[in-house]
Design an enzyme around this catalytic site. Sequence first.
Site, PDB file in Angstrom:
ATOM      1  CE  LYS A 102      -4.196  -1.930   2.031  1.00 54.89           C
ATOM      2  NZ  LYS A 102      -5.264  -1.756   3.042  1.00 54.89           N
TER       3      LYS A 102
ATOM      4  CG  ASP B 172      -8.560   0.492   3.187  1.00 54.21           C
ATOM      5  OD1 ASP B 172      -9.355  -0.345   2.726  1.00 54.21           O
ATOM      6  OD2 ASP B 172      -7.328   0.291   3.247  1.00 54.21           O
TER       7      ASP B 172
END
Length: 284
Positions: A67, A103
């Site tokens: 990420k 997210d």
Amino acid sequence: MNAFAEVIGDPIAQSKSPIMHGFWLEQAGIDGSYGRSHLTTDALPDFFAARRSDPHWRGCNVTLPHKQAVMPLLDRIDPTAQAIGAVNTIVSRDGVLIGHNTDAPGFLEPLRPQLAERHLLRTARILGTGGAARAIAHALWEEGFTLIIAGRDLAKAQALADAFGPQDVHVCTLDTFARPLDFDWGEAGDRLDLVVNATSLGMTGKPPLPIDFSNLPPGAIVYDAIYAPLVTPLLAEAQARGHPTIDGLSMLIGQGRIAFEHFFGAVPPSDPDSEAELRARLTA
């Protein structure tokens, strides 16, 4: 060849994203596909160089441990992802790679009814300091929460807290919540309290999260980002004590819904029947 997207990570076999996106493609009647690619960090530059030139590739979701590693390889990064310091969704627009973080809004999706109400005080106890915790903290800070960030490493908790203003952010060690608290919380009143497990504790194969429920205000919502098992020891005890709970599939589906719209230009169905069928497939 039809439009396709995928999820990348190391490891990747455990990802439920292909089940989820495949279901939505089927429901929307889109002639496309969604797969998974196992990539080491060293393989990322060559992977993106090849994908850039494929007009059918719509992008990818990014899971651990990439990420942050993908960020220097992108052409643009959405301000929210930049602020969080992590990208979990990459969208290709004519070969231009744009990084997003779904997210944060995905985490908030099941909380929307509560967030639509007014409160004198909003407090979130975030247990964990990793990538998920960063996204969750950012999302809740933007919604006006006072943050209490707890980590096994106090320095990491402080580093996460430093990303926000000096006021209304507090840090402590994770074991603080394992010790009994002698405090009279009184009535819930006009406040919204949230406790979030953003650690791996409670996941299948991991020990449970050590927490003493005297640290939780009455009526606090207990939200576990873990979805394997679906009902973690934390959620089971919270339910037994009468706390409202939210499981990790809610966050998975919430962030995936936003990514799907980025990839395929369609809003996934969210009616109760579709949601129930999707959950059944994800937990089969």
